[in-house]
Design an enzyme around this catalytic site. Structure first.
Site, mmCIF file in Angstrom:
data_model
loop_
_atom_site.group_PDB
_atom_site.id
_atom_site.type_symbol
_atom_site.label_atom_id
_atom_site.label_comp_id
_atom_site.label_asym_id
_atom_site.label_seq_id
_atom_site.Cartn_x
_atom_site.Cartn_y
_atom_site.Cartn_z
ATOM 1 N N GLU A 296 53.118 -18.942 84.864
ATOM 2 C CA GLU A 296 51.534 -17.991 84.655
ATOM 3 C C GLU A 296 51.598 -19.117 85.706
ATOM 4 O O GLU A 296 50.849 -20.076 85.823
ATOM 5 C CB GLU A 296 51.194 -17.934 83.425
ATOM 6 C CG GLU A 296 51.557 -16.914 82.328
ATOM 7 C CD GLU A 296 51.006 -17.030 81.412
ATOM 8 O OE1 GLU A 296 50.008 -17.450 81.744
ATOM 9 O OE2 GLU A 296 50.773 -16.725 79.881
ATOM 10 N N TYR B 285 40.353 -20.429 86.554
ATOM 11 C CA TYR B 285 39.357 -20.668 85.512
ATOM 12 C C TYR B 285 39.315 -21.808 85.782
ATOM 13 O O TYR B 285 37.917 -22.233 85.055
ATOM 14 C CB TYR B 285 40.301 -20.682 83.991
ATOM 15 C CG TYR B 285 41.136 -19.557 83.954
ATOM 16 C CD1 TYR B 285 40.049 -17.668 84.029
ATOM 17 C CD2 TYR B 285 42.348 -18.772 83.610
ATOM 18 C CE1 TYR B 285 40.327 -17.053 83.176
ATOM 19 C CE2 TYR B 285 42.334 -17.302 83.070
ATOM 20 C CZ TYR B 285 41.774 -16.362 83.484
ATOM 21 O OH TYR B 285 42.028 -15.350 82.544
ATOM 22 N N LYS C 101 44.930 -9.018 86.970
ATOM 23 C CA LYS C 101 45.559 -10.470 88.006
ATOM 24 C C LYS C 101 47.259 -9.496 88.801
ATOM 25 O O LYS C 101 48.242 -10.739 89.633
ATOM 26 C CB LYS C 101 46.464 -11.128 87.179
ATOM 27 C CG LYS C 101 44.966 -12.727 86.904
ATOM 28 C CD LYS C 101 45.858 -13.983 86.008
ATOM 29 C CE LYS C 101 44.362 -14.683 85.204
ATOM 30 N NZ LYS C 101 43.176 -13.825 84.909
ATOM 31 N N TRP D 75 51.597 -14.494 87.523
ATOM 32 C CA TRP D 75 50.492 -13.815 85.813
ATOM 33 C C TRP D 75 50.073 -13.283 87.109
ATOM 34 O O TRP D 75 49.013 -13.425 88.365
ATOM 35 C CB TRP D 75 50.475 -14.559 85.555
ATOM 36 C CG TRP D 75 49.754 -13.794 83.986
ATOM 37 C CD1 TRP D 75 48.851 -13.469 83.651
ATOM 38 C CD2 TRP D 75 50.656 -12.994 83.129
ATOM 39 N NE1 TRP D 75 48.708 -12.591 82.822
ATOM 40 C CE2 TRP D 75 49.585 -12.421 82.046
ATOM 41 C CE3 TRP D 75 51.914 -13.630 82.820
ATOM 42 C CZ2 TRP D 75 49.603 -11.975 81.117
ATOM 43 C CZ3 TRP D 75 52.308 -12.602 81.375
ATOM 44 C CH2 TRP D 75 51.322 -12.084 80.995
ATOM 45 N N TYR E 260 45.862 -22.625 86.117
ATOM 46 C CA TYR E 260 44.765 -22.003 86.640
ATOM 47 C C TYR E 260 43.901 -23.183 86.858
ATOM 48 O O TYR E 260 43.453 -22.148 87.705
ATOM 49 C CB TYR E 260 44.452 -20.970 85.158
ATOM 50 C CG TYR E 260 45.202 -19.579 85.103
ATOM 51 C CD1 TYR E 260 46.088 -18.532 85.896
ATOM 52 C CD2 TYR E 260 45.844 -20.017 84.315
ATOM 53 C CE1 TYR E 260 46.054 -17.133 84.762
ATOM 54 C CE2 TYR E 260 46.714 -19.284 83.560
ATOM 55 C CZ TYR E 260 47.140 -17.479 84.381
ATOM 56 O OH TYR E 260 47.970 -16.467 83.245
ATOM 57 N N ASN F 188 54.182 -18.543 73.043
ATOM 58 C CA ASN F 188 53.631 -19.471 74.473
ATOM 59 C C ASN F 188 51.742 -19.853 73.983
ATOM 60 O O ASN F 188 51.208 -19.100 73.668
ATOM 61 C CB ASN F 188 53.266 -17.421 75.455
ATOM 62 C CG ASN F 188 52.413 -17.467 76.199
ATOM 63 O OD1 ASN F 188 52.498 -18.015 77.166
ATOM 64 N ND2 ASN F 188 50.746 -17.417 76.177
ATOM 65 N N GLU F 189 51.427 -20.571 74.700
ATOM 66 C CA GLU F 189 49.855 -21.244 74.814
ATOM 67 C C GLU F 189 49.843 -21.703 73.111
ATOM 68 O O GLU F 189 48.722 -21.274 73.162
ATOM 69 C CB GLU F 189 49.111 -20.451 75.443
ATOM 70 C CG GLU F 189 49.546 -20.517 77.066
ATOM 71 C CD GLU F 189 48.249 -19.565 78.025
ATOM 72 O OE1 GLU F 189 47.567 -18.736 77.323
ATOM 73 O OE2 GLU F 189 48.263 -19.860 79.228
ATOM 74 N N ASN G 242 52.038 -22.623 81.889
ATOM 75 C CA ASN G 242 50.875 -22.159 82.044
ATOM 76 C C ASN G 242 49.395 -22.776 83.508
ATOM 77 O O ASN G 242 49.150 -23.544 82.068
ATOM 78 C CB ASN G 242 50.331 -21.283 81.147
ATOM 79 C CG ASN G 242 51.298 -20.013 80.939
ATOM 80 O OD1 ASN G 242 52.549 -20.005 81.304
ATOM 81 N ND2 ASN G 242 51.244 -19.889 79.313
ATOM 82 N N ASP H 62 46.216 -12.014 75.366
ATOM 83 C CA ASP H 62 44.471 -11.143 75.798
ATOM 84 C C ASP H 62 45.663 -10.283 76.378
ATOM 85 O O ASP H 62 46.084 -9.812 78.241
ATOM 86 C CB ASP H 62 44.625 -12.098 77.189
ATOM 87 C CG ASP H 62 43.866 -11.645 78.096
ATOM 88 O OD1 ASP H 62 43.095 -11.065 78.604
ATOM 89 O OD2 ASP H 62 43.902 -11.756 79.501
#
Length: 599
Positions: A512, A478, A576, A557, A474, A417-418, A472, A167
């Site tokens: 994040e 999300y 963000k 983040w 959200y 990362n992720e 991370n 992203d």
């Protein structure tokens, strides 16, 4: 030939360098005819392009901005007088995403990976008494065999489009400094330091690599230029009595001076600033110089209006001033190694860094930020090409650690990362990655990686590899955003209770958490995309952090809004940021400044 030395260019009486930055010739090559049509000796129909620079945001047409494929740069240069007896190199801060370097028509080096230096020996191709022509072929296509991961879509008309599994915008070009280097024929190529406490003293074990066999002397000087320790030989130990330790937001830098000596004469010298500090994970504590630290700060991007990912000292200065204003002490180089100057600045300002390799997008989705939170499973690590990906992944870890290993600001390495981490194939892949990476850093810093929402305590197979766990999350954006934020809070706390039940006795850091926010939007009551909701979201998340003593850091983040690919979930990029892309504060910046002043 590509050179293994990644030392940052410093000039002294033995070492010369000159920047080749400026306007270069530039040309797109959509049909990949450059090599067959002999562009290696000069571009047939170029335009001008700034170097360093990201080409995308400099154009006014969509096709050029989103160009994907081969593209070329050209620069003419002379060898300065007095450099005739020196070893000549070109040093690119990076070539994104992959590059081939030609000098006077000769192919000298080829490099995969867009965020680490490319150093090329050019003696065999150079003209000392005339004009030299440097030509660089680059390519910015994405695939699942190199990092960062993505795919390249080919339209019916033959046009290519990058489709990132990450992203942020796929900015490309020669985005960092380009140096012409003149070095001694026998030269210092690398060094490393390892620091230990020894009572009230410190010991600095060092290792120096050269391309020859001449004698080596290593000296350490304090801020007053007083000699504090000295040793000889390619390996040795510097003992520093009652040192001034490099601390978090309390930096102190010594100068290490390495001399190469032949018949009592210095023939090469390399000086650099280093800090004396130790790093340890002890139980659920992160210790710097045996003192626990709570990480406060941001995930960031190299991203700015018009500049894209081009390094700029003014942007760096503003960013550090803003981070100091918020009372932050840490940032993560999400999601790739930054230009070296960021680390030099952090060394001088006393900021901690989690240095991250570009292993992002290891989840097969062009909207990975949604897929990661919705339990998507794409069997990414079952791909038949995964071994080639692993080879590139390990290569970039090695280059990142080689380049950055002596910075006191770097206290940990992030190796992903992720990614998908719930399959046996992912466990096998990352077990090998972490095993190999642990052999590379002389200082044996902690290794970590950022886990996405699907990597839960009962599903993730990779968290045991991490020296401390980075999450991370959200919840409230999300997942159960807006009017469902109370439900988000309950779900978040439930997950944290599950982590707590594992009794892992390791730190957890949130790398994040954030909510998209338009600076123009104010809503009463708070609603998604408004400044009021961003602050409400941060209040909810940090209230969860405060309930668990093993939470040892919060990196929001993100620091500032940044550019992404177009999409219905993105309003001219990811919003963000606690600061706008222009580096002005949103209301949430004041909330964080107040909170972090008390931690």
């Amino acid at each position: 030939m590509e050179n293994n030395s990644l030392l940052y260019p410093y000039e002294n009486r033995y070492r010369n360098n000159t920047l080749l930055n400026g306007l270069w010739k530039f040309q797109f090559d959509p049909k990949s005819v450059g090599e067959s049509d002999d562009w290696t000796t000069g571009l047939p129909d170029p335009i001008e392009m700034p170097v360093p620079g990201s080409f995308a945001d400099l154009f006014t047409d969509n096709e050029s901005r989103n160009y994907t494929g081969d593209f070329w740069y050209e620069k003419e240069f002379y060898i300065p007088n007095g450099w005739d007896d020196q070893q000549l190199q070109l040093r690119f801060g990076s070539l994104t995403q992959r590059g081939i370097v030609y000098v006077n028509g000769q192919k000298l080096a080829e490099h995969e990976g867009g965020f680490l230096p490319v150093v090329v020996n050019i003696d065999q191709a150079i003209k000392h008494d005339g004009l030299n022509k440097l030509v660089v072929k680059l390519n910015n296509e994405l695939s699942e065999t190199s990092i960062p991961c993505g795919t390249t879509k080919v339209l019916d008309n033959g046009k290519k489009l990058a489709k990132p599994y990450f992203d942020f915008f796929n900015y490309s070009g020669i985005q960092r400094n380009v140096w012409l280097l003149g070095l001694p024929q026998e030269t210092i190529e690398d060094y490393s330091v390892k620091i230990k406490k020894s009572g009230s003293n410190a010991t600095v074990d060092y290792q120096v690599e050269t391309n020859g066999s001449k004698n080596i002397r290593v000296q350490l000087y304090d801020k007053s230029d007083e000699l504090v320790s000295e040793a000889v030989g390619p390996t040795g130990q510097l003992v520093v009595k009652n040192p001034t330790w490099w601390g978090v937001r309390k930096p102190y830098l010594y100068t290490i001076k390495i001399d190469l000596i032949d018949n009592n004469e210095i023939i090469d010298e390399y000086n650099e600033k280093i800090g004396i500090r130790t790093v340890e994970i002890s139980g659920d504590q992160i210790l710097i110089n045996d003192e626990p630290v709570y990480l406060k700060g941001f995930g960031k991007h190299e991203d700015f209006d018009l500049l894209g990912k081009t390094f700029n000292w003014s942007v760096a200065k503003r960013d550090f001033e803003l981070m100091k204003w918020t009372n932050a002490n840490c940032f993560r180089t999400s999601h790739y190694p930054y230009a070296e100057e960021w680390y030099q600045f952090a060394d001088r300002e006393g900021f901690l860094i989690i240095d991250e390799v570009p292993a992002v997008g290891m989840l097969r989705s062009i909207q990975n930020f949604l897929a990661a939170g919705m339990g998507a499973q794409t069997s990414f690590f079952d791909s038949p090409t995964v071994n080639l990906l692993k080879k590139n992944h390990l290569k970039q870890i090695k280059e990142m650690m080689k380049r950055d290993k002596n910075h006191p600001s770097i206290f940990a390495w992030s190796l992903f990362n992720e990614p998908e981490t719930t399959s046996d194939s992912a466990k096998e892949y990352f077990t090998d990655i972490f095993t190999q990476a642990r052999k590379l850093d002389p200082q044996k810093r902690p290794l970590t990686g950022a886990l996405e929402k699907d990597s839960q305590p009962d599903t993730c197979k990779c968290y045991p590899l991490l020296d401390f766990i980075c999450l991370n999350r959200y919840y409230g954006w999300y997942i159960s955003g807006g009017t469902d934020i109370d439900e988000a809070q309950q779900s978040f706390e439930k997950e944290m209770n599950e982590w707590s039940k594992l009794n892992l006795n390791v730190p957890i850091v949130f790398t994040e958490f954030g909510a998209d926010t338009l600076p123009s939007e104010h809503k009463l009551p708070a609603a998604m995309w408004s400044q009021e909701y961003q602050e409400k979201y941060l209040q909810m998340n940090t209230s969860i952090f405060d309930k668990f003593s093993f939470v040892r850091g919060e990196l929001v983040w993100c620091f500032a809004d940044f550019q992404t690919s177009e999409g219905i979930m993105r309003v001219d990029g990811n919003r963000k940021g606690v600061f706008t892309r222009e580096r002005e504060p949103k209301d949430s910046a004041y909330f964080l400044k107040k909170r972090w002043s008390k931690i």
